[in-house]
Design a protein around this motif. Structure first.
Motif, PDB file in Angstrom:
ATOM      1  N   ILE A 253      44.172  43.258  36.563  1.00 51.10           N
ATOM      2  CA  ILE A 253      43.528  43.001  35.261  1.00 51.10           C
ATOM      3  C   ILE A 253      42.893  41.612  35.267  1.00 51.10           C
ATOM      4  N   TYR A 254      43.640  40.616  35.750  1.00 50.25           N
ATOM      5  CA  TYR A 254      43.089  39.258  35.827  1.00 50.25           C
ATOM      6  C   TYR A 254      41.846  39.233  36.716  1.00 50.25           C
ATOM      7  N   LEU A 255      41.933  39.920  37.876  1.00 52.05           N
ATOM      8  CA  LEU A 255      40.791  39.862  38.798  1.00 52.05           C
ATOM      9  C   LEU A 255      39.597  40.646  38.242  1.00 52.05           C
ATOM     10  N   ALA A 256      39.868  41.728  37.524  1.00 49.00           N
ATOM     11  CA  ALA A 256      38.765  42.481  36.913  1.00 49.00           C
ATOM     12  C   ALA A 256      38.073  41.604  35.863  1.00 49.00           C
ATOM     13  N   HIS A 257      38.881  40.931  35.070  1.00 45.72           N
ATOM     14  CA  HIS A 257      38.335  40.048  34.029  1.00 45.72           C
ATOM     15  C   HIS A 257      37.487  38.953  34.686  1.00 45.72           C
ATOM     16  N   GLU A 258      38.020  38.371  35.759  1.00 44.64           N
ATOM     17  CA  GLU A 258      37.278  37.327  36.495  1.00 44.64           C
ATOM     18  C   GLU A 258      35.956  37.855  37.049  1.00 44.64           C
ATOM     19  N   ALA A 259      35.981  39.151  37.462  1.00 49.71           N
ATOM     20  CA  ALA A 259      34.778  39.755  38.055  1.00 49.71           C
ATOM     21  C   ALA A 259      33.793  40.226  36.985  1.00 49.71           C
ATOM     22  N   GLY A 260      34.129  40.016  35.726  1.00 48.41           N
ATOM     23  CA  GLY A 260      33.204  40.386  34.647  1.00 48.41           C
ATOM     24  C   GLY A 260      33.281  41.848  34.251  1.00 48.41           C
ATOM     25  N   ILE A 261      34.336  42.532  34.693  1.00 53.41           N
ATOM     26  CA  ILE A 261      34.503  43.945  34.288  1.00 53.41           C
ATOM     27  C   ILE A 261      35.238  43.965  32.946  1.00 53.41           C
ATOM     28  N   PRO A 262      34.659  44.601  31.938  1.00 51.45           N
ATOM     29  CA  PRO A 262      35.340  44.600  30.631  1.00 51.45           C
ATOM     30  C   PRO A 262      36.655  45.396  30.679  1.00 51.45           C
ATOM     31  N   VAL A 263      37.730  44.750  30.287  1.00 46.78           N
ATOM     32  CA  VAL A 263      39.052  45.413  30.240  1.00 46.78           C
ATOM     33  C   VAL A 263      39.699  45.128  28.891  1.00 46.78           C
ATOM     34  N   HIS A 264      40.483  46.081  28.460  1.00 45.64           N
ATOM     35  CA  HIS A 264      41.311  45.864  27.269  1.00 45.64           C
ATOM     36  C   HIS A 264      42.704  46.393  27.601  1.00 45.64           C
ATOM     37  N   VAL A 265      43.731  45.634  27.229  1.00 46.58           N
ATOM     38  CA  VAL A 265      45.100  46.003  27.608  1.00 46.58           C
ATOM     39  C   VAL A 265      45.906  46.409  26.375  1.00 46.58           C
ATOM     40  N   TRP A 266      46.521  47.590  26.448  1.00 50.64           N
ATOM     41  CA  TRP A 266      47.513  47.994  25.448  1.00 50.64           C
ATOM     42  C   TRP A 266      48.852  47.446  25.921  1.00 50.64           C
ATOM     43  N   VAL A 267      49.438  46.574  25.132  1.00 50.70           N
ATOM     44  CA  VAL A 267      50.680  45.901  25.536  1.00 50.70           C
ATOM     45  C   VAL A 267      51.866  46.512  24.782  1.00 50.70           C
TER      46      VAL A 267
END
Ligand code: MRU
Length: 362
Positions: A180-194
């Protein structure tokens, strides 16, 4: 302080420092660990928690036991220190693994100062190994997220996670959160259900805090909401951590993980466990029968901690006389897992899948 890291050796003070996770997200406090007993307390009191971080703390605990050695048989003392550490929490195998590796580096052939030096180097190397493992898990998991993102035309990838298998559970980046961190860094939009993760709320308190610090969009949900979200196609992918993975691919993780895996299987949602090989118990083949499940103090169920009028306070949430049960972990059988994300790549949760990635364990 080592910015985003959770544990480090302070050479100036000659002691270990870590974040006291019992106080997050309300207060961010650093605690010092100077002795074997303080290392053990840090693990049993959950100042530190999460399988990889427990292992690294235990490795430093062995070093501190050596450093404070005050006479007698050094090897005997180390063995005693190892048993004492191992008795602190039963489920995460990283603890026993780190103690056994530390015991393997010391020898009656060396002087005490030499052994102490070896224990220090071991603790530092395990810490670095966990950092490297997290990064590699992140790189492999990133490709899963990227593929989903491309299919969704870059609509945010919806990831659900349980408990905290984040950087707070490791040294850096985490396991479940690393992709998730690396996707965010790569500019891929992510949303996490916690998932909030009752009873200690590691999701609500820790995962939400660290994702917030990193600027990653997330939403905290009650533990029971995941099934509903999956039925409504609001979850693309579940990634959880592991405290102990058997050779046949069963995964012990925070209590409630199994129910999420059942809901994911019923709804065709991919369900992965992300784990470093330090979490694999090569001797076990049946997680439900063989993995020891920690039972914790009932107060974690009956009493909640929260913020009220700017003060942290505790309040009872059940009738005074009702008994409680507090199982810390459950086992998700391999058949419910889509795969395991390890530092060497992604494999099926089967003996063959695991051994193909780790042929030296055949
Ligand atoms: O009781 P905890 O907070 O130590 O439990 C932690 C978990 O269950 C994590 O998911 C697991 O250790 C994986 S950490 C990368």
């Amino acid at each position: 302080m080592q910015n985003s890291q959770t544990i480090w050796f302070n050479r100036r003070k000659n002691l270990v420092e870590t974040i006291d996770q019992r106080h997050l997200p309300f207060r961010n406090l650093i605690v010092e660990i100077r002795t074997l007993d303080e290392a053990r307390d840090a693990i049993s009191e959950m100042i530190v928690r999460g399988a990889p971080l427990i292992g690294v703390t235990a490795a430093y605990g062995m070093y501190l036991a050596g450093l404070n050695f005050s006479g007698g048989d050094f090897m005997e003392e180390m063995k005693r220190a190892g048993d004492w550490l191992k008795s602190s929490r039963p489920t995460a195998v990283n603890l026993a693994f780190a103690v056994d590796e530390a015991l393997a580096v010391v020898s009656g052939q060396y002087s005490v100062p030499e052994n102490i030096q070896l224990l220090f180097r071991y603790a530092e190397s395990l810490r670095q190994r966990e950092i490297d493992f997290s990064r590699n898990i992140g790189l492999h998991g990133l490709e899963l997220i990227r593929a989903i993102s491309e299919k969704k035309n870059r609509q945010p990838v919806q990831v659900l996670t349980h408990c905290n298998a984040g950087r707070l559970a490791c040294v850096e980046l985490g396991t479940a959160t690393a992709p998730i961190y690396l996707a965010h860094e790569a500019g891929i939009p992510v949303h996490v259900w916690v998932d909030e993760t009752r009873p200690r709320n590691q999701g609500a308190r820790l995962t939400a805090w660290e994702l917030g610090e990193a600027g990653i969009p997330h939403t905290v949900i009650p533990d029971n909401a995941g099934g509903h979200l999956m039925q409504h196609r609001m979850v693309d992918l579940v990634i959880v951590g592991s405290d102990r993975t058997t050779l046949n691919g069963d995964v012990a993780n925070k209590i409630g993980t199994y129910l999420k895996a059942l809901a994911a299987a019923d709804n065709g949602v991919p369900f992965y466990a992300a784990l470093p090989s330090t979490t694999i118990d090569w001797a076990l083949n049946d997680g439900v029968a063989e993995i020891p499940i920690e039972q914790r103090d009932g107060r974690e169920v009956s009493v909640m901690e929260g913020m009220w009028n700017n003060e942290v306070c505790e309040f009872r949430i059940i009738p005074e006389k009702s008994p409680v049960a507090n199982y810390g972990f459950d086992v998700t059988p391999a058949r419910l897992l889509t795969g395991l994300i390890t530092e060497r790549g992604i494999c099926r949760a089967t003996r063959e899948g695991i051994l193909n990635l780790f042929p030296e364990k055949r």
